[in-house]
Design a protein around this motif. Structure first.
Motif, PDB file in Angstrom:
ATOM      1  N   PRO A 566       0.826  -1.218   0.000  1.00  0.00           N
ATOM      2  CA  PRO A 566       0.000   0.000   0.000  1.00  0.00           C
ATOM      3  C   PRO A 566       0.850   1.253   0.000  1.00  0.00           C
ATOM      4  CG  PRO A 566      -0.047  -1.082   2.143  1.00  0.00           C
ATOM      5  CD  PRO A 566       0.691  -2.000   1.243  1.00  0.00           C
ATOM      6  N   THR A 567       0.412   2.223  -0.758  1.00  0.00           N
ATOM      7  CA  THR A 567       1.132   3.504  -0.864  1.00  0.00           C
ATOM      8  C   THR A 567       0.450   4.624  -0.097  1.00  0.00           C
ATOM      9  OG1 THR A 567      -0.080   4.000  -2.887  1.00  0.00           O
ATOM     10  CG2 THR A 567       2.066   2.865  -3.121  1.00  0.00           C
ATOM     11  N   SER A 568      -0.733   4.370   0.451  1.00  0.00           N
ATOM     12  CA  SER A 568      -1.448   5.396   1.206  1.00  0.00           C
ATOM     13  C   SER A 568      -2.289   4.723   2.286  1.00  0.00           C
ATOM     14  CB  SER A 568      -2.339   6.235   0.290  1.00  0.00           C
ATOM     15  OG  SER A 568      -3.311   5.408  -0.328  1.00  0.00           O
ATOM     16  N   PHE A 570      -5.508   5.476   3.084  1.00  0.00           N
ATOM     17  CA  PHE A 570      -6.844   5.246   2.570  1.00  0.00           C
ATOM     18  C   PHE A 570      -6.780   5.130   1.054  1.00  0.00           C
ATOM     19  CE2 PHE A 570      -7.430   7.735   6.454  1.00  0.00           C
ATOM     20  CZ  PHE A 570      -8.263   6.885   7.169  1.00  0.00           C
ATOM     21  N   SER A 571      -7.678   4.336   0.492  1.00  0.00           N
ATOM     22  CA  SER A 571      -7.749   4.193  -0.955  1.00  0.00           C
ATOM     23  C   SER A 571      -8.577   5.343  -1.537  1.00  0.00           C
ATOM     24  CB  SER A 571      -8.376   2.851  -1.330  1.00  0.00           C
ATOM     25  OG  SER A 571      -9.713   2.781  -0.855  1.00  0.00           O
ATOM     26  N   ALA A 572      -8.429   5.521  -2.862  1.00  0.00           N
ATOM     27  CA  ALA A 572      -9.149   6.619  -3.523  1.00  0.00           C
ATOM     28  C   ALA A 572     -10.654   6.411  -3.494  1.00  0.00           C
ATOM     29  CB  ALA A 572      -8.675   6.749  -4.963  1.00  0.00           C
ATOM     30  N   SER A 573     -11.110   5.144  -3.394  1.00  0.00           N
ATOM     31  CA  SER A 573     -12.548   4.882  -3.366  1.00  0.00           C
ATOM     32  C   SER A 573     -13.193   5.313  -2.055  1.00  0.00           C
ATOM     33  CB  SER A 573     -12.806   3.381  -3.598  1.00  0.00           C
ATOM     34  OG  SER A 573     -12.172   2.611  -2.572  1.00  0.00           O
ATOM     35  N   ASP A 574     -12.366   5.516  -1.033  1.00  0.00           N
ATOM     36  CA  ASP A 574     -12.919   5.965   0.253  1.00  0.00           C
ATOM     37  C   ASP A 574     -13.332   7.431   0.207  1.00  0.00           C
ATOM     38  OD1 ASP A 574     -12.550   3.484   1.371  1.00  0.00           O
ATOM     39  OD2 ASP A 574     -10.539   3.937   2.126  1.00  0.00           O
ATOM     40  N   PHE A 575     -12.825   8.184  -0.786  1.00  0.00           N
ATOM     41  CA  PHE A 575     -13.131   9.614  -0.886  1.00  0.00           C
ATOM     42  C   PHE A 575     -13.584   9.918  -2.314  1.00  0.00           C
ATOM     43  CE2 PHE A 575     -10.015   9.136   2.476  1.00  0.00           C
ATOM     44  CZ  PHE A 575     -10.572   9.864   3.500  1.00  0.00           C
ATOM     45  N   PRO A 576     -14.791   9.490  -2.684  1.00  0.00           N
ATOM     46  CA  PRO A 576     -15.250   9.774  -4.064  1.00  0.00           C
ATOM     47  C   PRO A 576     -15.447  11.263  -4.289  1.00  0.00           C
ATOM     48  CG  PRO A 576     -17.036   8.890  -2.723  1.00  0.00           C
ATOM     49  CD  PRO A 576     -15.792   8.754  -1.910  1.00  0.00           C
ATOM     50  N   GLY A 577     -14.939  11.714  -5.443  1.00  0.00           N
ATOM     51  CA  GLY A 577     -15.072  13.134  -5.788  1.00  0.00           C
ATOM     52  C   GLY A 577     -13.946  13.996  -5.280  1.00  0.00           C
ATOM     53  N   TRP A 578     -13.000  13.406  -4.544  1.00  0.00           N
ATOM     54  CA  TRP A 578     -11.862  14.161  -4.029  1.00  0.00           C
ATOM     55  C   TRP A 578     -10.632  13.870  -4.911  1.00  0.00           C
ATOM     56  CZ3 TRP A 578     -11.587  16.916   0.854  1.00  0.00           C
ATOM     57  CH2 TRP A 578     -12.819  17.008   1.503  1.00  0.00           C
ATOM     58  N   SER A 579      -9.785  14.841  -5.005  1.00  0.00           N
ATOM     59  CA  SER A 579      -8.524  14.653  -5.737  1.00  0.00           C
ATOM     60  C   SER A 579      -7.378  15.164  -4.900  1.00  0.00           C
ATOM     61  CB  SER A 579      -8.568  15.407  -7.085  1.00  0.00           C
ATOM     62  OG  SER A 579      -8.743  16.804  -6.867  1.00  0.00           O
ATOM     63  N   PHE A 580      -6.269  14.455  -4.935  1.00  0.00           N
ATOM     64  CA  PHE A 580      -5.089  14.815  -4.149  1.00  0.00           C
ATOM     65  C   PHE A 580      -3.929  15.019  -5.134  1.00  0.00           C
ATOM     66  CE2 PHE A 580      -7.861  12.118  -1.647  1.00  0.00           C
ATOM     67  CZ  PHE A 580      -8.004  12.848  -0.487  1.00  0.00           C
ATOM     68  N   ASN A 581      -3.567  16.265  -5.383  1.00  0.00           N
ATOM     69  CA  ASN A 581      -2.538  16.604  -6.367  1.00  0.00           C
ATOM     70  C   ASN A 581      -1.215  16.994  -5.736  1.00  0.00           C
ATOM     71  OD1 ASN A 581      -4.438  16.232  -8.437  1.00  0.00           O
ATOM     72  ND2 ASN A 581      -5.194  18.353  -8.186  1.00  0.00           N
ATOM     73  N   HIS A 582      -1.077  16.751  -4.454  1.00  0.00           N
ATOM     74  CA  HIS A 582       0.159  17.152  -3.781  1.00  0.00           C
ATOM     75  C   HIS A 582       1.308  16.277  -4.257  1.00  0.00           C
ATOM     76  CE1 HIS A 582       2.792  18.694  -0.671  1.00  0.00           C
ATOM     77  NE2 HIS A 582       3.062  17.439  -0.270  1.00  0.00           N
ATOM     78  N   GLU A 583       2.410  16.896  -4.682  1.00  0.00           N
ATOM     79  CA  GLU A 583       3.572  16.163  -5.160  1.00  0.00           C
ATOM     80  C   GLU A 583       4.503  15.899  -3.993  1.00  0.00           C
ATOM     81  OE1 GLU A 583       5.371  18.379  -8.216  1.00  0.00           O
ATOM     82  OE2 GLU A 583       3.685  18.206  -9.614  1.00  0.00           O
ATOM     83  N   HIS A 584       4.847  14.617  -3.829  1.00  0.00           N
ATOM     84  CA  HIS A 584       5.727  14.227  -2.740  1.00  0.00           C
ATOM     85  C   HIS A 584       7.171  14.457  -3.147  1.00  0.00           C
ATOM     86  CE1 HIS A 584       2.439  12.359  -0.512  1.00  0.00           C
ATOM     87  NE2 HIS A 584       2.000  11.948  -1.711  1.00  0.00           N
TER      88      HIS A 584
END
Length: 605
Positions: A566-568, A570-584
């Protein structure tokens, strides 16, 4: 005839001879007293050894001798230790009057020993038996109520613990019918006297946890009286021949009314003779007077709660007229908090069985639904009563909806055991009251100009679906239910839905989510399902839920295994409609391009 020693001579010899006597000397003095009237001067000397400060062996030896002596002479002694003025020249009467005064001293000494904290339990039991023996024979074949009342008065006003003495009374004597009868009479006298001496001002001090103007001694008196009156077994509706009498009045068997009347005609002073059948007929009024007079006292908060616990099972069924408790119970129910919860059982009993009318009952019950009730000590009984109170088919739709909606909202903040209770209660409400089925699934919540108009229309008899059909739609996501409203009719519960129960589908506790799924199935197949027994859930807690889960046999055991790292969190399906564009950033804090050792191991694999 031996001359009666003067009191002055006896007092002079007490201190002189008291320390010089051995245990064998006490036995000799007792034998001499029992053998001849010539040794009557031994009587005052033996009385000096009946003291809590004396060794138990000496107290016991003196008691045995004095008890044997007085048992034989008590029937011939006068009722008072003061001789009449016209019989001053009667030497025999003066002698017996003197004996009567010594008997009163003996009783006082025995009571002092019984309530003393210096004596052990074995000696107290022997002293109690001696007192009760004098109660039996000291009044010429009738129960010596004055002596018994004096004994109970000393117990009630004792400044030392008397739990052992009360336990002995319960174990050995409260099974006798006449002992119970005269105990109730004495308690009524004691409480009325206490009320006259200590009751001043407002009686609201009874539950505020503070003694107020009442002394510590008064609070201890109330505790002791409560211990006595709550320990008396109630008079069950069984065969009268099963009852035993401590003082037999000549009736070894309970006679019929005709036989009893014939036998009473053959006796003198028949109005003073109490048979078992007479006591059975008079027991309920005495029981009622004793309890009512006790409940009038300024009860401390701990006693107040203990009384409310036993009131519905051990007091109300045996009162002459249970409705006389309506003021006591309605005041208790109006106080709120845990006191209201504990008073609910008795109040509900008066309403359902004895015809008590209480118009604001459901409003008060609605106000009791707070999160703390799910952790209260007596929550099990409360929720069973709540389910019973909501069972009536005459319950208005707005009221049933208000209870269902408030319970639904509470399910979000209570422990898992409380959520299980709420689901069971709502399940039963939906089955009993089809008029609130509109709460089960409603995508768009309606509103009107007046928020509580729907509730008022339903209260007048209009169907809920008809009212909702006439109201315009509004944006979804707004719940018109007012959780803070204390009046159910103004809460707008019929304008809402049970969306909180739908949230419990994803509850972290498996039993909660499983019960929600069963609720959905039960509502679709009503003919094959029944109401849920709330009793199966009211005693639940974290421990019981965990124990039930541990007992289950798992077919598939979940493992902490990942096919991909796992890379995070929470999975992306846990937050529908949200986007995370932060660059690590791949750089460390010090600015270097070196990755941490753990990150390197992951990428190298």
């Amino acid at each position: 005839m031996a001359s009666v020693p003067s009191l002055n001579q006896s007092e002079k010899k007490k201190k002189k001879n008291e320390k010089n006597h051995k245990l064998s000397d006490l036995k000799t003095l007792g034998l001499q007293l029992l053998s001849s009237r010539a040794h009557i001067n031994n009587l005052p000397l033996l009385l000096t050894f009946l003291s809590p400060s004396k060794p138990p062996q000496y107290v016991l030896e003196a008691l045995l001798s004095l008890q044997s002596f007085f048992i034989t002479v008590l029937p011939s002694l006068p009722s008072s230790s003061k001789p009449a003025a016209d019989v001053q020249d009667d030497a025999e009467l003066i002698y017996r009057t003197w004996l009567r005064s010594k008997f009163d001293e003996l009783v006082k000494s025995l009571i002092d020993v019984a309530v003393s904290s210096e004596c052990d339990d074995t000696l107290k039991e022997i002293v109690l038996d001696a007192i009760m023996e004098f109660v039996k024979v000291g009044n010429r074949g009738k129960f010596h109520s004055a002596l018994y009342h004096r004994f109970l008065q000393s117990i009630a006003h004792s400044s030392t613990p008397v739990n052992t003495l009360i336990a002995l009374l319960v174990k050995k004597y409260f099974n006798h019918l006449d002992v119970r009868y005269f105990t109730y009479i004495s308690i009524e006298k004691l409480t009325r006297t206490f009320e006259a001496e200590y009751m001043f001002g407002d009686r609201s001090v009874r539950i505020d946890g503070d003694d107020g103007d009442h002394s510590r001694k008064g609070v201890e008196f109330i505790h002791i009286v409560h211990s006595i009156i709550s320990s008396i077994p109630p008079l069950e509706n069984s065969n009268q021949s099963d009852y035993t009498m401590w003082v037999e009045s000549g009736d070894n068997k309970v006679l019929s009314d005709n036989q009893e009347a014939k036998q009473l005609k053959m006796r003198k002073n028949d109005e003073e003779v109490l048979t078992a059948s007479k006591i059975v007929r008079k027991m309920k009024p005495k029981f009622t007077k004793a309890w009512i007079s006790f409940l009038r006292l300024p009860l401390p908060i701990d006693v107040y709660k203990e009384v409310l616990v036993i009131l519905d099972q051990e007091v109300i069924p045996y009162l002459s007229n249970p409705i006389i408790l309506c003021d006591f119970l309605t005041k208790s129910y109006d106080m709120g908090g845990v006191v209201s919860v504990m008073a609910l059982s008795s109040l509900f009993l008066l309403m359902t069985k004895y015809g008590l009318e209480y118009p604001n009952f459901y409003e008060k019950l609605y106000a009791l639904l707070v999160p703390s009730i799910f952790m209260a000590k007596h929550r099990a009984k409360f929720f069973q009563l709540l389910d019973s109170c909501l069972k009536s088919p005459l319950l208005p739709a707005y009221l049933a909806a208000a209870f269902a909606k408030k319970l639904s909202r509470l399910s979000l903040v209570v422990p898992p055991s409380g959520a299980l209770i709420i689901i069971a209660l709502i399940h039963n409400l939906l089955r009993r009251h089809p008029s609130i089925n509109c709460l089960v699934h409603r995508e768009n919540v309606s509103e009107s100009k007046n928020d509580d108009s729907t509730s008022k229309e339903v209260a007048k008899g209009t169907d809920a679906s008809e009212v909702e059909a006439d109201t315009p739609n509004m944006k979804p996501g707004i719940d018109r239910f007012n959780y803070e409203e204390t009046d159910p009719i103004k809460s707008s519960a019929l304008r809402s839905s049970l969306w909180e129960i739908d949230c419990l589908r994803h509850h972290y506790c498996p039993p909660v989510s499983r019960l929600v799924l069963s609720l959905e199935n039960d509502l679709t197949v009503r003919s094959k399902t029944t109401e849920i027994d709330v009793k199966d859930f009211v005693a639940g807690s974290y421990a019981t839920i965990l124990g039930q889960e541990l007992k289950k046999k798992m077919k598939r055991v979940p493992l902490a295994f990942y096919q991909a790292i796992p890379t995070s969190l929470f999975s992306a399906s846990d937050f529908p409609g949200w986007s995370f564009n932060h660059e690590h950033s791949e750089k460390n804090i010090d600015g270097s391009d070196h990755l941490p050792a753990k990150r390197q191991r992951v990428e190298s694999s």
